[in-house]
Design a protein around this motif. Structure first.
Motif, PDB file in Angstrom:
ATOM      1  N   ILE A 265      85.972 -67.594   7.766  1.00 16.67           N
ATOM      2  CA  ILE A 265      86.100 -67.009   9.105  1.00 16.67           C
ATOM      3  C   ILE A 265      84.689 -66.575   9.483  1.00 16.67           C
ATOM      4  O   ILE A 265      84.112 -65.724   8.809  1.00 16.67           O
ATOM      5  CB  ILE A 265      87.046 -65.787   9.074  1.00 16.67           C
ATOM      6  N   ALA A 266      84.124 -67.194  10.521  1.00 19.27           N
ATOM      7  CA  ALA A 266      82.721 -66.899  10.845  1.00 19.27           C
ATOM      8  C   ALA A 266      82.567 -66.487  12.296  1.00 19.27           C
ATOM      9  O   ALA A 266      83.167 -67.090  13.199  1.00 19.27           O
ATOM     10  CB  ALA A 266      81.851 -68.122  10.568  1.00 19.27           C
ATOM     11  N   GLU A 267      81.768 -65.457  12.495  1.00 23.48           N
ATOM     12  CA  GLU A 267      81.408 -65.038  13.851  1.00 23.48           C
ATOM     13  C   GLU A 267      79.896 -65.051  13.901  1.00 23.48           C
ATOM     14  O   GLU A 267      79.242 -64.329  13.141  1.00 23.48           O
ATOM     15  CB  GLU A 267      81.976 -63.644  14.118  1.00 23.48           C
ATOM     16  N   THR A 268      79.332 -65.922  14.731  1.00 23.22           N
ATOM     17  CA  THR A 268      77.881 -66.129  14.695  1.00 23.22           C
ATOM     18  C   THR A 268      77.241 -65.838  16.053  1.00 23.22           C
ATOM     19  O   THR A 268      77.820 -65.133  16.861  1.00 23.22           O
ATOM     20  CB  THR A 268      77.576 -67.554  14.195  1.00 23.22           C
ATOM     21  N   GLY A 269      76.070 -66.401  16.282  1.00 23.27           N
ATOM     22  CA  GLY A 269      75.288 -65.993  17.451  1.00 23.27           C
ATOM     23  C   GLY A 269      75.631 -66.734  18.725  1.00 23.27           C
ATOM     24  O   GLY A 269      76.613 -67.457  18.797  1.00 23.27           O
ATOM     25  N   GLY A 270      74.786 -66.532  19.711  1.00 19.63           N
ATOM     26  CA  GLY A 270      75.024 -67.209  20.971  1.00 19.63           C
ATOM     27  C   GLY A 270      73.790 -67.214  21.850  1.00 19.63           C
ATOM     28  O   GLY A 270      72.938 -66.334  21.722  1.00 19.63           O
ATOM     29  N   ILE A 271      73.682 -68.236  22.708  1.00 20.36           N
ATOM     30  CA  ILE A 271      72.696 -68.152  23.791  1.00 20.36           C
ATOM     31  C   ILE A 271      73.541 -67.811  25.011  1.00 20.36           C
ATOM     32  O   ILE A 271      74.046 -68.686  25.705  1.00 20.36           O
ATOM     33  CB  ILE A 271      71.927 -69.480  23.953  1.00 20.36           C
ATOM     34  N   ASN A 272      73.776 -66.520  25.203  1.00 21.48           N
ATOM     35  CA  ASN A 272      74.759 -66.086  26.196  1.00 21.48           C
ATOM     36  C   ASN A 272      74.152 -66.044  27.598  1.00 21.48           C
ATOM     37  O   ASN A 272      73.054 -65.536  27.784  1.00 21.48           O
ATOM     38  CB  ASN A 272      75.280 -64.706  25.829  1.00 21.48           C
ATOM     39  N   ALA A 273      74.914 -66.561  28.545  1.00 16.98           N
ATOM     40  CA  ALA A 273      74.406 -66.668  29.916  1.00 16.98           C
ATOM     41  C   ALA A 273      75.194 -65.776  30.872  1.00 16.98           C
ATOM     42  O   ALA A 273      76.342 -65.415  30.619  1.00 16.98           O
ATOM     43  CB  ALA A 273      74.511 -68.120  30.379  1.00 16.98           C
ATOM     44  N   MET A 274      74.526 -65.435  31.979  1.00 20.60           N
ATOM     45  CA  MET A 274      75.222 -64.840  33.121  1.00 20.60           C
ATOM     46  C   MET A 274      74.858 -65.686  34.339  1.00 20.60           C
ATOM     47  O   MET A 274      73.692 -66.077  34.496  1.00 20.60           O
ATOM     48  CB  MET A 274      74.811 -63.386  33.347  1.00 20.60           C
ATOM     49  N   ILE A 275      75.850 -65.971  35.166  1.00 20.88           N
ATOM     50  CA  ILE A 275      75.622 -66.793  36.354  1.00 20.88           C
ATOM     51  C   ILE A 275      75.842 -65.909  37.588  1.00 20.88           C
ATOM     52  O   ILE A 275      76.899 -65.284  37.717  1.00 20.88           O
ATOM     53  CB  ILE A 275      76.607 -67.991  36.382  1.00 20.88           C
ATOM     54  N   VAL A 276      74.837 -65.860  38.454  1.00 21.09           N
ATOM     55  CA  VAL A 276      74.918 -64.994  39.635  1.00 21.09           C
ATOM     56  C   VAL A 276      74.765 -65.862  40.878  1.00 21.09           C
ATOM     57  O   VAL A 276      73.748 -66.557  41.029  1.00 21.09           O
ATOM     58  CB  VAL A 276      73.785 -63.937  39.605  1.00 21.09           C
ATOM     59  N   THR A 430      79.618 -65.331  24.646  1.00 22.58           N
ATOM     60  CA  THR A 430      79.937 -64.579  25.859  1.00 22.58           C
ATOM     61  C   THR A 430      79.319 -65.266  27.074  1.00 22.58           C
ATOM     62  O   THR A 430      78.316 -65.975  26.968  1.00 22.58           O
ATOM     63  CB  THR A 430      79.409 -63.126  25.808  1.00 22.58           C
ATOM     64  N   LEU A 431      79.953 -65.009  28.233  1.00 27.59           N
ATOM     65  CA  LEU A 431      79.452 -65.529  29.505  1.00 27.59           C
ATOM     66  C   LEU A 431      79.789 -64.506  30.579  1.00 27.59           C
ATOM     67  O   LEU A 431      80.904 -63.984  30.613  1.00 27.59           O
ATOM     68  CB  LEU A 431      80.146 -66.870  29.823  1.00 27.59           C
ATOM     69  N   GLY A 432      78.814 -64.219  31.435  1.00 31.50           N
ATOM     70  CA  GLY A 432      79.069 -63.325  32.560  1.00 31.50           C
ATOM     71  C   GLY A 432      78.991 -64.114  33.858  1.00 31.50           C
ATOM     72  O   GLY A 432      78.222 -65.071  33.961  1.00 31.50           O
ATOM     73  N   VAL A 433      79.793 -63.726  34.834  1.00 35.59           N
ATOM     74  CA  VAL A 433      79.721 -64.357  36.155  1.00 35.59           C
ATOM     75  C   VAL A 433      79.741 -63.246  37.198  1.00 35.59           C
ATOM     76  O   VAL A 433      80.569 -62.329  37.111  1.00 35.59           O
ATOM     77  CB  VAL A 433      80.926 -65.302  36.402  1.00 35.59           C
ATOM     78  N   HIS A 434      78.830 -63.327  38.152  1.00 40.47           N
ATOM     79  CA  HIS A 434      78.864 -62.406  39.287  1.00 40.47           C
ATOM     80  C   HIS A 434      78.973 -63.209  40.573  1.00 40.47           C
ATOM     81  O   HIS A 434      78.063 -63.957  40.927  1.00 40.47           O
ATOM     82  CB  HIS A 434      77.597 -61.539  39.324  1.00 40.47           C
ATOM     83  N   THR A 435      80.091 -63.059  41.250  1.00 42.72           N
ATOM     84  CA  THR A 435      80.315 -63.725  42.538  1.00 42.72           C
ATOM     85  C   THR A 435      81.454 -63.002  43.241  1.00 42.72           C
ATOM     86  O   THR A 435      82.327 -62.440  42.576  1.00 42.72           O
ATOM     87  CB  THR A 435      80.709 -65.210  42.345  1.00 42.72           C
ATOM     88  N   ARG A 436      81.457 -63.029  44.587  1.00 45.80           N
ATOM     89  CA  ARG A 436      82.613 -62.476  45.281  1.00 45.80           C
ATOM     90  C   ARG A 436      83.523 -63.583  45.799  1.00 45.80           C
ATOM     91  O   ARG A 436      84.429 -63.337  46.592  1.00 45.80           O
ATOM     92  CB  ARG A 436      82.159 -61.543  46.406  1.00 45.80           C
ATOM     93  N   ILE A 437      83.246 -64.811  45.342  1.00 46.91           N
ATOM     94  CA  ILE A 437      84.081 -65.929  45.783  1.00 46.91           C
ATOM     95  C   ILE A 437      84.932 -66.359  44.590  1.00 46.91           C
ATOM     96  O   ILE A 437      84.416 -66.850  43.577  1.00 46.91           O
ATOM     97  CB  ILE A 437      83.203 -67.106  46.261  1.00 46.91           C
ATOM     98  N   GLU A 438      86.232 -66.161  44.709  1.00 44.70           N
ATOM     99  CA  GLU A 438      87.118 -66.381  43.565  1.00 44.70           C
ATOM    100  C   GLU A 438      87.050 -67.824  43.051  1.00 44.70           C
ATOM    101  O   GLU A 438      87.045 -68.066  41.849  1.00 44.70           O
ATOM    102  CB  GLU A 438      88.548 -66.022  43.961  1.00 44.70           C
ATOM    103  N   TYR A 454      83.228 -62.575  31.177  1.00 43.37           N
ATOM    104  CA  TYR A 454      83.306 -61.329  31.937  1.00 43.37           C
ATOM    105  C   TYR A 454      82.947 -61.609  33.390  1.00 43.37           C
ATOM    106  O   TYR A 454      81.863 -62.124  33.671  1.00 43.37           O
ATOM    107  CB  TYR A 454      82.306 -60.318  31.372  1.00 43.37           C
ATOM    108  N   ILE A 455      83.852 -61.263  34.297  1.00 49.53           N
ATOM    109  CA  ILE A 455      83.620 -61.498  35.726  1.00 49.53           C
ATOM    110  C   ILE A 455      83.258 -60.177  36.405  1.00 49.53           C
ATOM    111  O   ILE A 455      84.010 -59.203  36.319  1.00 49.53           O
ATOM    112  CB  ILE A 455      84.897 -62.076  36.404  1.00 49.53           C
ATOM    113  N   ASN A 456      82.121 -60.162  37.094  1.00 52.68           N
ATOM    114  CA  ASN A 456      81.674 -59.012  37.903  1.00 52.68           C
ATOM    115  C   ASN A 456      81.582 -57.704  37.128  1.00 52.68           C
ATOM    116  O   ASN A 456      81.983 -56.634  37.611  1.00 52.68           O
ATOM    117  CB  ASN A 456      82.586 -58.829  39.134  1.00 52.68           C
ATOM    118  N   ARG A 457      81.069 -57.805  35.894  1.00 51.29           N
ATOM    119  CA  ARG A 457      80.807 -56.599  35.090  1.00 51.29           C
ATOM    120  C   ARG A 457      79.782 -56.973  34.012  1.00 51.29           C
ATOM    121  O   ARG A 457      79.368 -58.119  33.897  1.00 51.29           O
ATOM    122  CB  ARG A 457      82.078 -56.022  34.474  1.00 51.29           C
TER     123      ARG A 457
END
Ligand code: UN1
Length: 514
Positions: A265-276, A430-438, A454-457
């Motif tokens: 059972i492995a939990e490893t790294g990430g190149i985590n992005a957020m899209i705005v 993980t991935l973040g998204v910031h948009t007000r358009i569903e 994660y959306i808008n946080r």
């Protein structure tokens, strides 16, 4: 002189002054030279000592854990869950001591340390509740008349739990308590730089009723631990959190074993992005970016590394983030006003410095670098910074620290320049998204092979039982820690089928649970 040092430690231990992490088997006590644990915030303060386990210690821990596992498994999930609840109460009672160790040994800020103790307690209570629900009684299954069918969950054997320095209490305890409550015995290896808080956690679990032979603590170098643990015949499973390359190494070593097949059972790294996109509320985005990229000095596997900004709002957002970076308090993590403490050690700080130098020499633009003049001590500090890449595909390494990379994109290239680049990198944590358009976030969610979105946080700080945490692809095997499916991977299932006709209708006497 090792002998003198050992005596000094023994007397300090007796007087309760300095914590000492030592293998619970203690075979190596005499031959292993204790080394000092220093505070990364000032490099001079002695926090405690650690005596590394020898190969014999590690092998003996597995031998003993192998002998103890059946009685622990037979004791039942209700009893094991009660031990975890007892440990949670003890964590709460020792909160000040645990926070102190997290700040001094790992350089955690006060809010981070307090949250981590809380998370460790949550893991204990959550896995206890899950075990009571799913492991305490066998599941009765429908079958033909004249037959009883029951499915029960059992431990797999001895779990090797290998945890990272960035959550030396919460991830350490999360792995260990999941393995224990599912009916396994455990040999736990803390990270080399953070054994003290883990040693205290083990002591609390023992005091809460987990037998000493069921839970072994072996502070050891990773390589040596792997050489013994991965070949040991009693090994029933490995739970690992750390780098992708180490997880791949463990996977290969397990595949090369003779005999029983042992899961990882492995939990490893990430190149985590957020899209705005350009509809987002930029003040909120800036705040969430600062939190996601720089909390814990960026040393979370969930941390934001790659910020995709739609080109028409990019300048404004960069300005807001840079303004926020001016306000970050960097320095002594034991001060309540500190936002960013040191990175884990000097070697981590110089690796980050080398990386930053290398990429800026190659033409990557430095948008902002925080000022370290405010730092008052000689610690392993690294100034948070924001770089701009021309293309997301330039980022290939898993740098672990407060470095944010910004990339501009055009709306019509969301698929080709953003989502395809994330996919090609192969990570999925993980991935973040910031948009007000569903429809925009729905389009992104539909395409992203990512474990936590994660959306808008902000995109860090997953809460146990609320946001089960874990990735896919290069980011891990699943199942998710703090989620309802986690414990099952630590267990085997046994189906018991009884012919009640042949036993004269008294099958109940023979079946499980009678
Ligand atoms: C890690 O950093 O190794 O959501 C994982 C979060 C944490 C991340 C832990 N649960 O920020």
């Amino acid at each position: 002189n090792p002998q003198q040092l050992a005596e000094q430690i023994a007397s300090l231990q007796k007087s309760g002054e300095l914590p000492h992490a030592a293998p619970s088997t203690l075979v190596g006590k005499i031959e292993s030279t204790p080394h000092e644990v220093r505070n990364p915030a000032n490099l001079s303060e002695l926090v405690g000592y650690v005596s590394a386990a020898s190969k014999e210690d590690i092998a003996l821990a597995f031998d003993k854990a192998g002998q103890a596992r059946k009685a622990w498994d037979d004791a039942g999930a209700t009893h094991r869950a009660a031990c975890l609840v007892g440990a949670a109460d003890k964590l709460r009672a020792h909160r000040a001591e645990l926070v102190r160790l997290l700040v001094k040994e790992a350089g955690k800020t006060l809010p981070d340390a307090i949250a981590e103790v809380r998370e460790a307690e949550d893991f204990c209570r959550y896995y206890a509740a899950q075990a009571r629900e799913h492991f305490a009684e066998p599941t009765v299954l429908p079958g033909p008349t004249g037959e009883d069918n029951k499915l029960s969950l059992r431990g797999r054997g001895v779990f090797a739990c290998i945890s990272p320095w960035n959550f030396p209490l919460a991830i350490f305890l999360g792995q260990v308590t999941a393995a224990l409550v599912a009916g396994n015995s455990v040999v736990a290896k803390p990270a080399e730089s953070t054994p003290l808080v883990a040693a205290l956690a083990v002591r609390l679990l023992h005091e809460a009723g987990v037998p000493r032979d069921v839970l072994h603590f072996v502070p050891a170098a990773g390589k040596m631990f792997g050489e013994v643990a991965l070949k040991h015949p009693a090994l029933g499973g490995v739970c690992f959190t750390g780098s992708t390359s180490t997880a791949q190494f463990i996977n290969r070593a397990l595949a090369a074993r003779d005999g029983a097949i042992v899961p990882l059972i492995a939990e490893t790294g990430g190149i985590n992005a957020m899209i705005v996109d350009s509809s987002a509320l930029l003040e909120q985005v800036a705040d969430d970016v600062l939190t996601s990229a720089f909390t814990s000095a960026g040393q979370r596997c969930s941390a934001l590394r790659l910020l995709f900004v739609q080109d028409d709002v990019a300048d404004r957002l960069i300005e807001l983030i840079a303004g926020g970076m001016n306000e970050l308090h960097i320095g002594d993590p034991s001060l309540p006003s500190t936002d960013v403490g040191p990175v884990i050690n000097q070697s981590a700080a110089s690796k980050l410095e080398d990386y930053s130098k290398k990429v800026t020499q190659k033409g990557v633009k430095m948008l902002k670098q925080c000022d370290l003049n405010q730092v008052r001590t000689e610690g392993s500090y690294f100034a948070p910074r924001m770089l701009e890449l021309n293309n997301a595909r330039e980022l290939t390494s898993e740098e672990f620290g407060p470095i944010l990379h910004v990339v501009r994109f055009k709306r019509e290239n969301l698929q080709s320049d953003v989502l395809a680049a994330i996919r090609e990198a192969g990570y999925g944590l993980t991935l973040g998204v910031h948009t007000r358009i569903e429809s925009v976030w729905q389009e992104i969610v539909a395409e992203a092979a990512v474990g936590n979105i994660y959306i808008n946080r902000n995109m860090i700080g997953a809460v146990v039982g609320v946001q089960p945490f874990g990735g896919e692809g290069l980011s891990g095997t699943g199942p998710k820690a703090g989620g309802p499916h986690y414990l099952f991977r630590f267990a085997t299932e046994r189906t018991l089928t009884v012919n009640t006709v042949a036993t004269g209708g008294n099958a109940r006497l023979l079946s499980l649970g009678s």
